[in-house]
Design a protein around this motif. Structure first.
Motif, mmCIF file in Angstrom:
data_model
loop_
_atom_site.group_PDB
_atom_site.id
_atom_site.type_symbol
_atom_site.label_atom_id
_atom_site.label_comp_id
_atom_site.label_asym_id
_atom_site.label_seq_id
_atom_site.Cartn_x
_atom_site.Cartn_y
_atom_site.Cartn_z
ATOM 1 N N ASP A 162 -3.773 -10.178 9.611
ATOM 2 C CA ASP A 162 -4.132 -9.723 8.288
ATOM 3 C C ASP A 162 -3.387 -10.509 7.432
ATOM 4 N N GLY A 244 -7.917 -6.096 2.923
ATOM 5 C CA GLY A 244 -8.809 -7.006 3.141
ATOM 6 C C GLY A 244 -9.999 -7.018 2.265
ATOM 7 N N ARG A 280 -10.202 -9.350 10.866
ATOM 8 C CA ARG A 280 -9.283 -8.065 10.301
ATOM 9 C C ARG A 280 -9.883 -6.572 10.700
#
Length: 310
Positions: A162, A244, A280
Motif C-alpha cells: 500500500d 488508495g 491494493r
C-alpha cells in the motif's frame, strides 16, 4: 520547471530504456505525485535499467540497495555507533538517506527488513534508538521485485504494498525493440554515461505544481464510486482503502501535469486504475493474488460499469 525540461527528462530515460513508454510515464507520475514505485516482472526485462535511468537523470543523491535474505534493518536505515572521541553514540546514516533510493529485488529480503522501509516511505522519516531522523527532500523509493512465485522471494504484505503509489509491469519488448537492445546494449553503454537533465529543486517545483492541479467534484465522486465498487464486489475480500483513493487522485493530478494541464479529466483516473488499484485489493480466494488475470478482469469490469463523468 518548464514542460521542455519535463520532456527532456522523459527522453533522457527513453534513451537507455527502450520500448515501454507507458512504464516511463508511470514512473514519472510517481515522481510528480511524491509517490513510490514498485516495478515487477520477470528477470531481464529492464527493471533495474528503468529505475537507474530515472535516478541518474536527476541531479540529486542516489543510492542503490540490493536486497538479500541475510540483510538486517540497520543495513538499510543506519546504526548508532559509539564514538571513541566523545564517548557518545553517533548515528551513521544508511543508504535510505538519499533523494532517490533503488531497492533492488526487495522481495528477496526477509519481512523484518522489508518492514524497515514502512516509516521511511510513509512519513519520510527514520526512527532509530528513539530518535527520529528526517529524510532528504525530494524522496522516492523505486523498488524492483521478481514475481512472487519465484524461488527465494518473500511476498510483500498488504501494508507494504500500500506504500507504493503504483505497481508497474514492463512485459517483454517487441521484436523490433529487442533487436535495438541487442544492437546498442544500452544498459552497458549509454546508462553509464547518462547525464542528469534536472535538479532536485526542479523536482520539488514539479511536485508543488502537481499539488495545485484541480480535481472537479464529479471526478472525486467517480474515484469514491470506484473504491466503493471494489469493496462491494463479491470476489474481492479487501477493497480499496481511503488511502488508495488518495493515491488514485494523486496519480490523476500527476497525469495532468505530464500532459501540461492544470485540471484532471476522467481519463487521468481511468488510465491508472490497474497500476494504482490492483496491488491494493485482495481476492477472496487465497490462491489468487494481485497479479492474477482474474483481478485485472474485475477491475476492467468495474471501470466499464461505474459511470464516469462526461
Amino acid at each position: 520547471m518548464t514542460d521542455t525540461q519535463l520532456h527532456r527528462l522523459r527522453d533522457n530515460i527513453a534513451s537507455v530504456f527502450l520500448g515501454n513508454d507507458d512504464a516511463i510515464d508511470q514512473l514519472l507520475i510517481c515522481l510528480l505525485a511524491r509517490g513510490h514505485a514498485l516495478i515487477e516482472d520477470v528477470p531481464g526485462v529492464g527493471k533495474t535499467v528503468l529505475a537507474t535511468a530515472l535516478a541518474r537523470s536527476v541531479d540529486a543523491r542516489f543510492s542503490r540497495v540490493t536486497f538479500t535474505p541475510d540483510m538486517l534493518p540497520a543495513d538499510v536505515l543506519g546504526v548508532s555507533i559509539l564514538s571513541t572521541e566523545s564517548d557518545e553514540f553517533r548515528f551513521k546514516h544508511g543508504p535510505i538517506f538519499a533523494n532517490v533510493v533503488l531497492a533492488d529485488e526487495i522481495n528477496r529480503a526477509a519481512p523484518r527488513t522489508q518492514s524497515a522501509l514502512l516509516e521511511a516511505m510513509n512519513e519520510a522519516t527514520v526512527s532509530v534508538d528513539g530518535v527520529t531522523h528526517t529524510l532528504p527532500s525530494p524522496f522516492m523509493v523505486i523498488a524492483t521485485q521478481n514475481p512472487h512465485e519465484f524461488h527465494g522471494t518473500y511476498p510483500l504484505p498488504e501494508n507494504q504494498l500500500d506504500r507504493f503509489l503504483m505497481l508497474i509491469e514492463l512485459g517483454y519488448p517487441s521484436a523490433e525493440t529487442e533487436s535495438r537492445v541487442l544492437a546498442t546494449r544500452p544498459a552497458s553503454n549509454a546508462l553509464a554515461d547518462l547525464d542528469a537533465v534536472i535538479h532536485g529543486d526542479d523536482v520539488l517545483e514539479l511536485q508543488n505544481r502537481t499539488d495545485r492541479v484541480s480535481i472537479a467534484e464529479p471526478i472525486t465522486d467517480y474515484i469514491v464510486a470506484l473504491a466503493r465498487a471494489t469493496r462491494e464486489h463479491p470476489d474481492i475480500r479487501l477493497g480499496l482503502s481511503p488511502r488508495g483513493s488518495l493515491a488514485l487522485a494523486a496519480a490523476a493530478r500527476a497525469s495532468a501535469v505530464l500532459e501540461n494541464r492544470d485540471f484532471c479529466t476522467p481519463e487521468d483516473v481511468i488510465g491508472h486504475i490497474q497500476s494504482v488499484v490492483a496491488h491494493r485489493v485482495v481476492m477472496r480466494h487465497s490462491t489468487e493474488s494481485h497479479t492474477d488475470a482474474a483481478l485485472k478482469a474485475i477491475l476492467d469490469e468495474l471501470t466499464r460499469s461505474v459511470p464516469s463523468p462526461a
